[in-house]
Design an enzyme around this catalytic site. Structure first.
Site, PDB file in Angstrom:
ATOM      1  N   ALA A 142       0.827  -1.216   0.000  1.00  0.00           N
ATOM      2  CA  ALA A 142       0.000   0.000   0.000  1.00  0.00           C
ATOM      3  C   ALA A 142       0.859   1.263   0.000  1.00  0.00           C
ATOM      4  O   ALA A 142       1.249   1.780   1.051  1.00  0.00           O
ATOM      5  CB  ALA A 142      -0.932  -0.020   1.211  1.00  0.00           C
ATOM      6  N   LEU A 143       1.139   1.747  -1.224  1.00  0.00           N
ATOM      7  CA  LEU A 143       1.980   2.931  -1.401  1.00  0.00           C
ATOM      8  C   LEU A 143       1.159   4.113  -1.918  1.00  0.00           C
ATOM      9  O   LEU A 143       1.236   5.226  -1.378  1.00  0.00           O
ATOM     10  CB  LEU A 143       3.098   2.579  -2.400  1.00  0.00           C
ATOM     11  N   GLY A 149       0.433   9.371  -6.617  1.00  0.00           N
ATOM     12  CA  GLY A 149       0.576   8.155  -7.402  1.00  0.00           C
ATOM     13  C   GLY A 149       2.007   8.109  -7.908  1.00  0.00           C
ATOM     14  O   GLY A 149       2.895   7.552  -7.247  1.00  0.00           O
ATOM     15  N   SER A 150       2.243   8.774  -9.034  1.00  0.00           N
ATOM     16  CA  SER A 150       3.616   8.835  -9.555  1.00  0.00           C
ATOM     17  C   SER A 150       4.529   9.615  -8.611  1.00  0.00           C
ATOM     18  O   SER A 150       5.722   9.325  -8.504  1.00  0.00           O
ATOM     19  CB  SER A 150       3.614   9.507 -10.932  1.00  0.00           C
ATOM     20  N   ARG A 259       9.574  -4.678 -10.599  1.00  0.00           N
ATOM     21  CA  ARG A 259       9.346  -4.050 -11.908  1.00  0.00           C
ATOM     22  C   ARG A 259       9.728  -4.977 -13.050  1.00  0.00           C
ATOM     23  O   ARG A 259       9.016  -5.071 -14.046  1.00  0.00           O
ATOM     24  CB  ARG A 259      10.207  -2.786 -12.019  1.00  0.00           C
ATOM     25  N   GLY A 356      -9.596 -10.185 -36.572  1.00  0.00           N
ATOM     26  CA  GLY A 356     -10.816  -9.594 -37.122  1.00  0.00           C
ATOM     27  C   GLY A 356     -11.879  -9.430 -36.042  1.00  0.00           C
ATOM     28  O   GLY A 356     -11.551  -9.132 -34.882  1.00  0.00           O
ATOM     29  N   GLU A 380       3.203   0.441 -10.867  1.00  0.00           N
ATOM     30  CA  GLU A 380       4.627   0.272 -10.515  1.00  0.00           C
ATOM     31  C   GLU A 380       5.520   1.199 -11.353  1.00  0.00           C
ATOM     32  O   GLU A 380       6.601   0.826 -11.784  1.00  0.00           O
ATOM     33  CB  GLU A 380       5.058  -1.204 -10.616  1.00  0.00           C
TER      34      GLU A 380
HETATM   35  C1  LIG Z   1      -4.736  -1.948 -11.763  1.00  0.00           C
HETATM   36  C2  LIG Z   1      -3.895  -1.159 -10.819  1.00  0.00           C
HETATM   37  C3  LIG Z   1      -3.323  -1.793  -9.712  1.00  0.00           C
HETATM   38  C4  LIG Z   1      -2.574  -1.048  -8.799  1.00  0.00           C
HETATM   39  N1  LIG Z   1      -2.048  -1.668  -7.673  1.00  0.00           N
HETATM   40  C5  LIG Z   1      -1.370  -0.939  -6.760  1.00  0.00           C
HETATM   41  C6  LIG Z   1      -0.903  -1.533  -5.537  1.00  0.00           C
HETATM   42  O1  LIG Z   1      -1.072  -2.736  -5.308  1.00  0.00           O
HETATM   43  N2  LIG Z   1      -0.277  -0.739  -4.641  1.00  0.00           N
HETATM   44  C7  LIG Z   1      -0.075   0.586  -4.851  1.00  0.00           C
HETATM   45  O2  LIG Z   1       0.502   1.237  -3.988  1.00  0.00           O
HETATM   46  N3  LIG Z   1      -0.502   1.184  -6.001  1.00  0.00           N
HETATM   47  C8  LIG Z   1      -1.132   0.450  -6.938  1.00  0.00           C
HETATM   48  N4  LIG Z   1      -1.598   1.050  -8.107  1.00  0.00           N
HETATM   49  C9  LIG Z   1      -1.395   2.476  -8.287  1.00  0.00           C
HETATM   50  C10 LIG Z   1      -0.386   2.806  -9.363  1.00  0.00           C
HETATM   51  O3  LIG Z   1       0.910   2.532  -8.934  1.00  0.00           O
HETATM   52  C11 LIG Z   1      -0.617   4.269  -9.754  1.00  0.00           C
HETATM   53  O4  LIG Z   1      -1.845   4.305 -10.470  1.00  0.00           O
HETATM   54  C12 LIG Z   1       0.515   4.829 -10.598  1.00  0.00           C
HETATM   55  O5  LIG Z   1       1.652   5.021  -9.823  1.00  0.00           O
HETATM   56  C13 LIG Z   1       0.111   6.175 -11.236  1.00  0.00           C
HETATM   57  O6  LIG Z   1      -0.409   7.020 -10.261  1.00  0.00           O
HETATM   58  P1  LIG Z   1      -1.790   7.796 -10.519  1.00  0.00           P
HETATM   59  O7  LIG Z   1      -2.809   6.784 -10.891  1.00  0.00           O
HETATM   60  O8  LIG Z   1      -2.057   8.639  -9.330  1.00  0.00           O
HETATM   61  O9  LIG Z   1      -1.505   8.677 -11.774  1.00  0.00           O
HETATM   62  P2  LIG Z   1      -0.739  10.096 -11.792  1.00  0.00           P
HETATM   63  O10 LIG Z   1       0.420  10.062 -10.852  1.00  0.00           O
HETATM   64  O11 LIG Z   1      -1.749  11.156 -11.661  1.00  0.00           O
HETATM   65  O12 LIG Z   1      -0.144  10.069 -13.247  1.00  0.00           O
HETATM   66  C14 LIG Z   1      -1.023  10.125 -14.380  1.00  0.00           C
HETATM   67  C15 LIG Z   1      -0.224   9.990 -15.637  1.00  0.00           C
HETATM   68  O13 LIG Z   1       0.646  11.094 -15.774  1.00  0.00           O
HETATM   69  C16 LIG Z   1       1.806  10.705 -16.485  1.00  0.00           C
HETATM   70  N5  LIG Z   1       2.975  11.049 -15.690  1.00  0.00           N
HETATM   71  C17 LIG Z   1       3.218  10.782 -14.387  1.00  0.00           C
HETATM   72  N6  LIG Z   1       4.400  11.266 -14.002  1.00  0.00           N
HETATM   73  C18 LIG Z   1       4.938  11.852 -15.089  1.00  0.00           C
HETATM   74  C19 LIG Z   1       6.143  12.555 -15.346  1.00  0.00           C
HETATM   75  N7  LIG Z   1       7.050  12.722 -14.375  1.00  0.00           N
HETATM   76  N8  LIG Z   1       6.363  13.059 -16.588  1.00  0.00           N
HETATM   77  C20 LIG Z   1       5.448  12.882 -17.574  1.00  0.00           C
HETATM   78  N9  LIG Z   1       4.278  12.236 -17.398  1.00  0.00           N
HETATM   79  C21 LIG Z   1       4.028  11.740 -16.176  1.00  0.00           C
HETATM   80  C22 LIG Z   1       1.695   9.200 -16.725  1.00  0.00           C
HETATM   81  O14 LIG Z   1       1.197   8.952 -18.024  1.00  0.00           O
HETATM   82  C23 LIG Z   1       0.686   8.768 -15.696  1.00  0.00           C
HETATM   83  O15 LIG Z   1      -0.016   7.585 -16.073  1.00  0.00           O
HETATM   84  C24 LIG Z   1      -2.350   0.317  -9.023  1.00  0.00           C
HETATM   85  C25 LIG Z   1      -2.910   0.935 -10.156  1.00  0.00           C
HETATM   86  C26 LIG Z   1      -3.666   0.221 -11.046  1.00  0.00           C
HETATM   87  C27 LIG Z   1      -4.271   0.926 -12.239  1.00  0.00           C
END
Ligand SMILES: Cc1cc2nc3c(=O)[nH]c(=O)nc-3n(C[C@H](O)[C@H](O)[C@H](O)COP(=O)(O)OP(=O)(O)OC[C@H]3O[C@@H](n4cnc5c(N)ncnc54)[C@H](O)[C@@H]3O)c2cc1C
Length: 398
Positions: A142-143, A149-150, A259, A356, A380
């Protein structure tokens, strides 16, 4: 002139459909080859029973089976092995993903969820590994939070030192296995320093007061996912993994290993898409001959095959490098994840095209792969984040 593969004699029924020649690459030892072959047979015999409609029950069943039949022992150290063998993790993920995305998910989460304990846990904390390796306990990592997110360093969930323990307040979201996990490794702000240096990791059992599932999340490729809530949830100080402030380091070291295995899962999906496409191209009659006789179809198959092999080389390079003593494989893992997930999406898209109408039909294998692959380019570390990681490594000369 159209080259007829059938006329050229290369499509005789004697040819084995599934190409396992990569198992002869020098990255592997005989024990890896044996695991891949045994697991392929196990998956063929056991994974047809997976019900994609009830993902909670299916994942519980899959974890129990994978544990019972000994596959989960590869997710964490213990028994005869003191370290995680990343090549085995990757081969198992690739093989399971080839057969079932949900089976791969169930296997992978036992490793990722328990990963911080495997890498940094003390002796007492490592007792959990006996339970995650046997399938008795389901694990979660749980991160992610609604606002981080990112941007991992921006975590807001707090863990305040109080008496003999810590009090957790805040939310996590997108947590795989959320709702069915027995154990969550939760990353929280303990405040030793601003940003990334002020985070710590905690082991949180699912039953503690103050912890709840706020929302279940549904996606295009369903598996258990949830938003978690912590309201004055207390854990003892012994729940902390490593030292105060180690959280970011622990999360990144865990992701470093897992990863490349996300990349391996993408490879399994892509390999399945390629095999299904070859089968289809050989059996579908069009314009008086097999689809495989059309040069544009051949070109697509060639591109798919190159992407699959190139992804495999990057995946197993990263895994081999880690297994051979590298402390970190940040660049190798990021390259593997970026390339394998992005190219798997393209490979699967080509598979859908060559199938198709059947390719977009609910329940068709390539339709499922088309949905299964998408999230791997986001979690990830999204592809853009992997590019940043790779560029930083290159620019710093690492
Ligand atoms: C199916 C699924 C399972 C998951 N399981 C887990 C889990 O078990 N544990 C957990 O902790 N998390 C989990 N996650 C969360 C996942 O790690 C995050 O969704 C991911 O890190 C992106 O964060 P966000 O969704 O907040 O998107 P944001 O951080 O809002 O990013 C949105 C988009 O912006 C773009 N972006 C981001 N950073 C940059 C940058 N520096 N430069 C340019 N573009 C950028 C990318 O295209 C990104 O997809 C899961 C997600 C999904 C969809």
């Amino acid at each position: 002139m159209t080259l007829s593969l059938r006329r050229a004699g290369r499509l005789s029924s004697g040819i084995k459909m599934r190409d396992t020649s990569y198992l002869n690459w020098p990255f592997f030892q005989d024990r890896h080859r044996a695991i891949a072959a045994q697991l392929d047979s196990w998956a063929t015999a056991n994974l047809s029973v997976v019900d994609p409609h009830d993902v909670d029950a299916s994942c519980r069943m899959l974890v129990a089976r994978l544990g019972c039949d000994g596959w989960l022992k590869h997710t964490a150290p213990g028994g005869e092995s003191e370290t995680i063998d990343v090549r085995t993790l990757a081969l198992v993920r690739e093989t399971l993903a080839y057969h079932s995305g949900l089976a791969d998910f169930s296997f992978a989460m036992q490793g990722l969820g328990a990963g911080p304990i495997s890498l940094f846990g003390n002796q007492q904390q490592r007792d959990w590994l006996k339970r995650t390796r046997s399938g008795e306990a389901i694990a979660a990592f749980a991160l992610t939070e609604p606002k981080s997110g990112s941007d991992v360093a921006n975590i807001e969930l707090t863990a305040q030192h109080y008496g003999t323990g810590y009090v957790l307040d805040g939310e996590k979201t997108w947590i795989s296995n959320g709702g069915i996990a027995d154990l969550y490794v939760v990353f929280a702000r303990t405040g030793e320093a601003p940003g990334a240096k002020g985070l710590s990791a905690f082991i949180v059992p699912n039953k503690i007061p103050g912890f709840s599932i706020a929302e279940r999340l549904e996606t295009i490729s369903p598996h258990p996912l949830a938003r978690l809530k912590f309201e004055r949830a207390c854990v003892p100080a012994t729940a902390m993994i490593g030292a105060p402030g180690d959280g970011f380091k622990i999360a990144m070291a865990t992701l470093d290993i897992f990863r490349s295995t996300v990349a391996a899962a993408a490879l399994g999906f892509a390999r399945r898409a390629l095999d299904e496409t070859i089968k289809r191209a050989r059996s579908r009659e069009l314009f008086g001959g097999p689809l495989a006789d059309l040069q544009m179809v051949q070109a697509s198959i060639a591109e798919m095959a190159v992407d699959v092999d190139a992804a495999a080389l990057l995946v197993y390079r990263a895994a081999w490098t880690k297994d051979n003593g590298a402390a970190r494989v940040t660049r190798e893992a990021a390259m593997a994840k970026l390339f394998a997930t992005e190219r798997a999406q393209k490979v699967i898209d080509k598979a859908v095209q060559i199938h198709g109408g059947d390719g977009v039909r609910h329940g068709h294998i390539v339709e499922r792969l088309y949905r299964d692959i998408r999230a791997l380019r986001i979690y990830e570390g999204a592809s853009e984040v992997q590019k940043i990681v790779i560029a930083r490594q290159m620019l710093s000369g690492a």
